[in-house]
Design a protein around this motif. Structure first.
Motif, PDB file in Angstrom:
ATOM      1  N   GLY A 106       4.522  -6.467  -3.582  1.00  0.00           N
ATOM      2  CA  GLY A 106       4.048  -7.820  -3.836  1.00  0.00           C
ATOM      3  C   GLY A 106       5.077  -8.907  -3.601  1.00  0.00           C
ATOM      4  O   GLY A 106       4.718 -10.066  -3.414  1.00  0.00           O
ATOM      5  N   ILE A 107       6.363  -8.572  -3.600  1.00  0.00           N
ATOM      6  CA  ILE A 107       7.393  -9.590  -3.378  1.00  0.00           C
ATOM      7  C   ILE A 107       7.884  -9.624  -1.930  1.00  0.00           C
ATOM      8  O   ILE A 107       8.654 -10.488  -1.561  1.00  0.00           O
ATOM      9  N   ALA A 108       7.420  -8.682  -1.128  1.00  0.00           N
ATOM     10  CA  ALA A 108       7.894  -8.562   0.250  1.00  0.00           C
ATOM     11  C   ALA A 108       7.158  -9.515   1.189  1.00  0.00           C
ATOM     12  O   ALA A 108       6.015  -9.889   0.941  1.00  0.00           O
ATOM     13  N   GLY A 109       7.814  -9.850   2.264  1.00  0.00           N
ATOM     14  CA  GLY A 109       7.176 -10.659   3.293  1.00  0.00           C
ATOM     15  C   GLY A 109       6.100  -9.886   4.032  1.00  0.00           C
ATOM     16  O   GLY A 109       5.107 -10.459   4.474  1.00  0.00           O
ATOM     17  N   LEU A 110       6.290  -8.586   4.173  1.00  0.00           N
ATOM     18  CA  LEU A 110       5.308  -7.716   4.815  1.00  0.00           C
ATOM     19  C   LEU A 110       5.214  -6.435   3.993  1.00  0.00           C
ATOM     20  O   LEU A 110       6.215  -5.766   3.765  1.00  0.00           O
ATOM     21  N   SER A 111       4.000  -6.133   3.533  1.00  0.00           N
ATOM     22  CA  SER A 111       3.800  -4.897   2.769  1.00  0.00           C
ATOM     23  C   SER A 111       2.893  -3.964   3.551  1.00  0.00           C
ATOM     24  O   SER A 111       1.887  -4.390   4.105  1.00  0.00           O
ATOM     25  N   LEU A 112       3.308  -2.705   3.593  1.00  0.00           N
ATOM     26  CA  LEU A 112       2.549  -1.685   4.309  1.00  0.00           C
ATOM     27  C   LEU A 112       2.144  -0.568   3.375  1.00  0.00           C
ATOM     28  O   LEU A 112       2.967  -0.042   2.636  1.00  0.00           O
ATOM     29  N   ALA A 113       0.873  -0.217   3.427  1.00  0.00           N
ATOM     30  CA  ALA A 113       0.373   0.945   2.702  1.00  0.00           C
ATOM     31  C   ALA A 113       0.362   2.097   3.703  1.00  0.00           C
ATOM     32  O   ALA A 113      -0.302   2.018   4.731  1.00  0.00           O
ATOM     33  N   PHE A 114       1.126   3.143   3.409  1.00  0.00           N
ATOM     34  CA  PHE A 114       1.177   4.292   4.312  1.00  0.00           C
ATOM     35  C   PHE A 114       0.386   5.444   3.714  1.00  0.00           C
ATOM     36  O   PHE A 114       0.793   6.030   2.708  1.00  0.00           O
ATOM     37  N   ARG A 115      -0.759   5.729   4.348  1.00  0.00           N
ATOM     38  CA  ARG A 115      -1.651   6.793   3.871  1.00  0.00           C
ATOM     39  C   ARG A 115      -1.783   6.725   2.352  1.00  0.00           C
ATOM     40  O   ARG A 115      -1.625   7.724   1.642  1.00  0.00           O
ATOM     41  N   ALA A 116      -2.048   5.526   1.897  1.00  0.00           N
ATOM     42  CA  ALA A 116      -1.970   5.194   0.485  1.00  0.00           C
ATOM     43  C   ALA A 116      -3.304   5.319  -0.234  1.00  0.00           C
ATOM     44  O   ALA A 116      -4.367   5.388   0.388  1.00  0.00           O
ATOM     45  N   LYS A 117      -3.192   5.273  -1.540  1.00  0.00           N
ATOM     46  CA  LYS A 117      -4.374   5.251  -2.394  1.00  0.00           C
ATOM     47  C   LYS A 117      -5.143   3.943  -2.139  1.00  0.00           C
ATOM     48  O   LYS A 117      -4.551   2.936  -1.746  1.00  0.00           O
ATOM     49  N   PRO A 118      -6.460   3.945  -2.347  1.00  0.00           N
ATOM     50  CA  PRO A 118      -7.275   2.758  -2.051  1.00  0.00           C
ATOM     51  C   PRO A 118      -6.788   1.475  -2.717  1.00  0.00           C
ATOM     52  O   PRO A 118      -6.809   0.411  -2.100  1.00  0.00           O
TER      53      PRO A 118
END
Length: 128
Positions: free
Chosen positions: A93-105
């Motif tokens: 939430g504090i990052a400029g770009l957040s990536l969900a990698f094969r993440a939970k919904p």
């Protein structure tokens, strides 16, 4: 993915709710710049079952990203953060770009980008 981002001059951080036994080995093997994880207490050569210092939970992950960014002289908005579970959401939430990698919904729903059908190198496509 790691070789490409390192070649481009990006710094790497592995922050984990796991243990330093593993993260320190990955740091050495993969050439990571920073790692932070739980440290198990050892007394007289034996594990005590206790953790030394702060437990790496969602808040500690966020604080670690903030601390490393500060050490690097950048703002968290300049960071790219990747995660897969709910305990990653605060740092994402504090990052400029957040990536969900094969993440939970729940993580996919809150991330800027979800990588579900590619490897970690899918990040490289976004950076081109």
């Amino acid at each position: 993915m790691l070789a490409a981002v390192q070649k481009a001059g990006l710094k790497t951080l592995l922050v984990s709710g796991g243990f330093t036994f593993f993260t320190e080995r990955l740091k050495a093997r993969l050439g990571l710049d920073y790692t932070h994880a739980n440290e198990l207490e050892i007394v007289d050569g034996k594990l005590t079952g206790r953790v030394v210092g702060t437990i790496v939970d969602a808040d500690e992950k966020r604080r670690t990203v903030e601390r490393v960014c500060q050490e690097m002289g950048i703002s968290p908005e300049q960071a790219i953060v990747m995660g897969d579970g709910a305990n990653d959401l605060k740092m994402m939430g504090i990052a400029g770009l957040s990536l969900a990698f094969r993440a939970k919904p729940v993580v996919q729903a809150q991330a800027d980008v979800a990588l579900n059908f590619v490897g970690l190198d899918g990040l490289l496509t976004l950076l081109k």
